[in-house]
Design a protein around this motif. Structure first.
Motif, PDB file in Angstrom:
ATOM      1  N   ALA A  35      31.874  23.809  26.806  1.00 32.82           N
ATOM      2  CA  ALA A  35      31.943  23.663  25.353  1.00 32.82           C
ATOM      3  C   ALA A  35      30.618  24.026  24.702  1.00 32.82           C
ATOM      4  O   ALA A  35      30.582  24.679  23.648  1.00 32.82           O
ATOM      5  CB  ALA A  35      32.338  22.236  24.987  1.00 32.82           C
ATOM      6  N   ILE A  36      29.508  23.620  25.323  1.00 33.98           N
ATOM      7  CA  ILE A  36      28.200  23.970  24.781  1.00 33.98           C
ATOM      8  C   ILE A  36      27.983  25.475  24.835  1.00 33.98           C
ATOM      9  O   ILE A  36      27.392  26.073  23.930  1.00 33.98           O
ATOM     10  CB  ILE A  36      27.093  23.222  25.550  1.00 33.98           C
ATOM     11  CG1 ILE A  36      27.173  21.730  25.244  1.00 33.98           C
ATOM     12  CG2 ILE A  36      25.716  23.763  25.201  1.00 33.98           C
ATOM     13  CD1 ILE A  36      26.185  20.896  26.021  1.00 33.98           C
ATOM     14  N   ALA A 127      38.874  11.543  22.529  1.00 33.38           N
ATOM     15  CA  ALA A 127      37.509  12.076  22.568  1.00 33.38           C
ATOM     16  C   ALA A 127      37.532  13.596  22.476  1.00 33.38           C
ATOM     17  O   ALA A 127      38.459  14.255  22.962  1.00 33.38           O
ATOM     18  CB  ALA A 127      36.831  11.638  23.864  1.00 33.38           C
ATOM     19  N   ASN A 128      36.497  14.148  21.857  1.00 31.05           N
ATOM     20  CA  ASN A 128      36.359  15.591  21.711  1.00 31.05           C
ATOM     21  C   ASN A 128      35.024  16.054  22.264  1.00 31.05           C
ATOM     22  O   ASN A 128      34.007  15.358  22.128  1.00 31.05           O
ATOM     23  CB  ASN A 128      36.457  16.010  20.241  1.00 31.05           C
ATOM     24  CG  ASN A 128      37.859  15.871  19.689  1.00 31.05           C
ATOM     25  OD1 ASN A 128      38.835  16.133  20.386  1.00 31.05           O
ATOM     26  ND2 ASN A 128      37.975  15.438  18.450  1.00 31.05           N
ATOM     27  N   PRO A 129      34.989  17.240  22.868  1.00 32.21           N
ATOM     28  CA  PRO A 129      33.732  17.776  23.391  1.00 32.21           C
ATOM     29  C   PRO A 129      32.899  18.402  22.282  1.00 32.21           C
ATOM     30  O   PRO A 129      33.345  18.456  21.126  1.00 32.21           O
ATOM     31  CB  PRO A 129      34.218  18.848  24.380  1.00 32.21           C
ATOM     32  CG  PRO A 129      35.506  19.313  23.789  1.00 32.21           C
ATOM     33  CD  PRO A 129      36.133  18.097  23.153  1.00 32.21           C
ATOM     34  N   PRO A 130      31.681  18.870  22.590  1.00 32.96           N
ATOM     35  CA  PRO A 130      30.909  19.616  21.597  1.00 32.96           C
ATOM     36  C   PRO A 130      31.688  20.815  21.067  1.00 32.96           C
ATOM     37  O   PRO A 130      32.602  21.314  21.723  1.00 32.96           O
ATOM     38  CB  PRO A 130      29.673  20.071  22.379  1.00 32.96           C
ATOM     39  CG  PRO A 130      29.543  19.070  23.481  1.00 32.96           C
ATOM     40  CD  PRO A 130      30.942  18.680  23.844  1.00 32.96           C
ATOM     41  N   PHE A 204      39.323  27.140  19.888  1.00 36.71           N
ATOM     42  CA  PHE A 204      38.752  26.390  21.005  1.00 36.71           C
ATOM     43  C   PHE A 204      39.716  26.407  22.183  1.00 36.71           C
ATOM     44  O   PHE A 204      40.908  26.126  22.028  1.00 36.71           O
ATOM     45  CB  PHE A 204      38.463  24.948  20.585  1.00 36.71           C
ATOM     46  CG  PHE A 204      37.608  24.208  21.559  1.00 36.71           C
ATOM     47  CD1 PHE A 204      36.232  24.286  21.489  1.00 36.71           C
ATOM     48  CD2 PHE A 204      38.179  23.421  22.555  1.00 36.71           C
ATOM     49  CE1 PHE A 204      35.431  23.595  22.374  1.00 36.71           C
ATOM     50  CE2 PHE A 204      37.396  22.730  23.444  1.00 36.71           C
ATOM     51  CZ  PHE A 204      36.016  22.817  23.367  1.00 36.71           C
ATOM     52  N   PRO A 205      39.236  26.708  23.396  1.00 38.07           N
ATOM     53  CA  PRO A 205      40.130  26.813  24.565  1.00 38.07           C
ATOM     54  C   PRO A 205      40.834  25.495  24.865  1.00 38.07           C
ATOM     55  O   PRO A 205      40.191  24.452  25.013  1.00 38.07           O
ATOM     56  CB  PRO A 205      39.172  27.202  25.703  1.00 38.07           C
ATOM     57  CG  PRO A 205      37.979  27.792  25.034  1.00 38.07           C
ATOM     58  CD  PRO A 205      37.845  27.065  23.728  1.00 38.07           C
ATOM     59  N   ALA A 206      42.142  25.567  24.975  1.00 39.77           N
ATOM     60  CA  ALA A 206      42.930  24.364  25.246  1.00 39.77           C
ATOM     61  C   ALA A 206      42.611  23.788  26.622  1.00 39.77           C
ATOM     62  O   ALA A 206      42.618  22.565  26.806  1.00 39.77           O
ATOM     63  CB  ALA A 206      44.415  24.677  25.135  1.00 39.77           C
ATOM     64  N   SER A 207      42.315  24.650  27.592  1.00 41.19           N
ATOM     65  CA  SER A 207      42.022  24.171  28.943  1.00 41.19           C
ATOM     66  C   SER A 207      40.733  23.352  28.972  1.00 41.19           C
ATOM     67  O   SER A 207      40.644  22.334  29.675  1.00 41.19           O
ATOM     68  CB  SER A 207      41.911  25.352  29.911  1.00 41.19           C
ATOM     69  OG  SER A 207      40.884  26.248  29.500  1.00 41.19           O
ATOM     70  N   THR A 208      39.736  23.775  28.203  1.00 40.54           N
ATOM     71  CA  THR A 208      38.481  23.022  28.135  1.00 40.54           C
ATOM     72  C   THR A 208      38.693  21.668  27.472  1.00 40.54           C
ATOM     73  O   THR A 208      38.159  20.646  27.925  1.00 40.54           O
ATOM     74  CB  THR A 208      37.419  23.820  27.361  1.00 40.54           C
ATOM     75  OG1 THR A 208      37.211  25.076  28.002  1.00 40.54           O
ATOM     76  CG2 THR A 208      36.105  23.068  27.289  1.00 40.54           C
ATOM     77  N   PHE A 212      38.171  18.085  29.355  1.00 44.18           N
ATOM     78  CA  PHE A 212      37.249  17.083  28.830  1.00 44.18           C
ATOM     79  C   PHE A 212      37.946  15.743  28.612  1.00 44.18           C
ATOM     80  O   PHE A 212      37.420  14.683  28.977  1.00 44.18           O
ATOM     81  CB  PHE A 212      36.635  17.571  27.522  1.00 44.18           C
ATOM     82  CG  PHE A 212      35.701  16.586  26.886  1.00 44.18           C
ATOM     83  CD1 PHE A 212      34.379  16.505  27.287  1.00 44.18           C
ATOM     84  CD2 PHE A 212      36.145  15.733  25.886  1.00 44.18           C
ATOM     85  CE1 PHE A 212      33.516  15.586  26.710  1.00 44.18           C
ATOM     86  CE2 PHE A 212      35.291  14.811  25.301  1.00 44.18           C
ATOM     87  CZ  PHE A 212      33.969  14.741  25.711  1.00 44.18           C
ATOM     88  N   ARG A 213      39.129  15.769  28.030  1.00 42.56           N
ATOM     89  CA  ARG A 213      39.825  14.521  27.740  1.00 42.56           C
ATOM     90  C   ARG A 213      40.324  13.832  29.003  1.00 42.56           C
ATOM     91  O   ARG A 213      40.275  12.601  29.100  1.00 42.56           O
ATOM     92  CB  ARG A 213      40.964  14.785  26.766  1.00 42.56           C
ATOM     93  CG  ARG A 213      40.470  15.105  25.352  1.00 42.56           C
ATOM     94  CD  ARG A 213      41.601  15.376  24.378  1.00 42.56           C
ATOM     95  NE  ARG A 213      41.099  15.548  23.022  1.00 42.56           N
ATOM     96  CZ  ARG A 213      41.850  15.878  21.970  1.00 42.56           C
ATOM     97  NH1 ARG A 213      43.170  16.065  22.133  1.00 42.56           N
ATOM     98  NH2 ARG A 213      41.314  16.007  20.767  1.00 42.56           N
ATOM     99  N   THR A 214      40.822  14.588  29.947  1.00 45.92           N
ATOM    100  CA  THR A 214      41.255  13.965  31.205  1.00 45.92           C
ATOM    101  C   THR A 214      40.062  13.390  31.966  1.00 45.92           C
ATOM    102  O   THR A 214      40.163  12.330  32.593  1.00 45.92           O
ATOM    103  CB  THR A 214      41.996  14.970  32.085  1.00 45.92           C
ATOM    104  OG1 THR A 214      41.197  16.159  32.259  1.00 45.92           O
ATOM    105  CG2 THR A 214      43.328  15.355  31.471  1.00 45.92           C
TER     106      THR A 214
END
Length: 247
Positions: A35-36, A127-130, A204-208, A212-214
């Motif tokens: 994500a960064i 939760a969400n990533p950067p 934003f990539p769905a796989s990322t 992150f959430r899992t």
């Protein structure tokens, strides 16, 4: 005894924090790094969150420190705090939930706290990533999340209190079902009334996001499960020793 249980709970939280850090570092940090990378020039997405610096800003804390020492410190502090609170709840609940072994009481309390404090709020505000989120809504998003956690915790406590009273009249199983149904109704209405937050960029990539959430859920499961098992063992040993000394 209260002091002994508090120390045991904090120790169990420390153990759980170490295990949760290992899980988060192994499974969560790769998706954070991805994500960064999307925020950097040439990535497929640009940051909408003030949690990560823009290319023109100097990073105050290096990324390698954030992902190691910073992550470890945060998880350990969280684990020790939760462990201490769990020990206080255990001291109040032991003997009031029926003739259960201390280990079983600790596991039941941990499972209930996990659902009320983390799982239910996560379903509403995951939760969400950067690279996800608008800078101007950080404060409101934080308030919404912790507000929902507070409502969930209060509803869980009330459900436990009324469930115990219903169990005396209708039986343990019926009391549990009615208390759980009441909690679900209350929290469902509150979740429906509270605003929806969806600031994930379309690119934003769905796989990322999924990884992150899992990983976030896995980290919490690791922490709470290790906490319940370790504190349950500590509490049972402590109470059995007290019973033997009294005898």
């Amino acid at each position: 005894m209260m002091k002994t249980l508090l120390v045991r709970g904090m120790l169990a939280g420390l153990i759980a924090g170490v295990l949760a850090f290992g899980f988060a570092y192994a499974f969560g940090e790769p998706s954070v790094n991805t994500a960064i990378g999307l925020e950097e020039p040439g990535g497929h997405s640009h940051s909408h969150d003030a949690s990560a610096p823009s290319p023109e800003e100097e990073e105050l804390v290096p990324r390698d420190i954030q992902s190691t020492l910073g992550l470890l410190t945060g998880v350990l502090v969280y684990g020790v705090a939760i462990g201490g609170l769990l020990s206080l709840a255990f001291a109040f609940a032991q003997g009031r939930l029926g003739n259960l072994r201390p280990r079983v009481t600790a596991l039941l309390l941990t499972a209930g706290a996990f659902a009320v404090v983390f799982l239910v709020p996560f379903l509403k505000y995951p939760a969400n990533p950067p690279a996800v989120g608008q800078p101007g809504t950080i404060g409101s998003r934080t308030e919404l999340y912790f507000g929902f956690v507070a409502v969930s915790l209060l509803a869980g406590i009330l459900a436990t209190v009324f469930g115990r009273k219903l169990a005396d009249r209708l039986g343990a199983w019926n009391g549990f079902l009615l208390a759980a149904a009441g909690y679900l109704v209350v929290i469902g209405v509150v979740a429906w009334l509270m605003p929806v937050v969806d600031e994930v960029p379309p690119t934003f990539p769905a796989s990322t996001l999924w990884s992150f959430r899992t990983a976030s859920v896995g980290t919490q499961v690791t922490l709470w499960l290790a906490l319940g098992l370790s504190f349950g063992a500590f509490a049972e040993k402590t109470l059995n020793r007290r019973t033997a000394v009294a005898a």
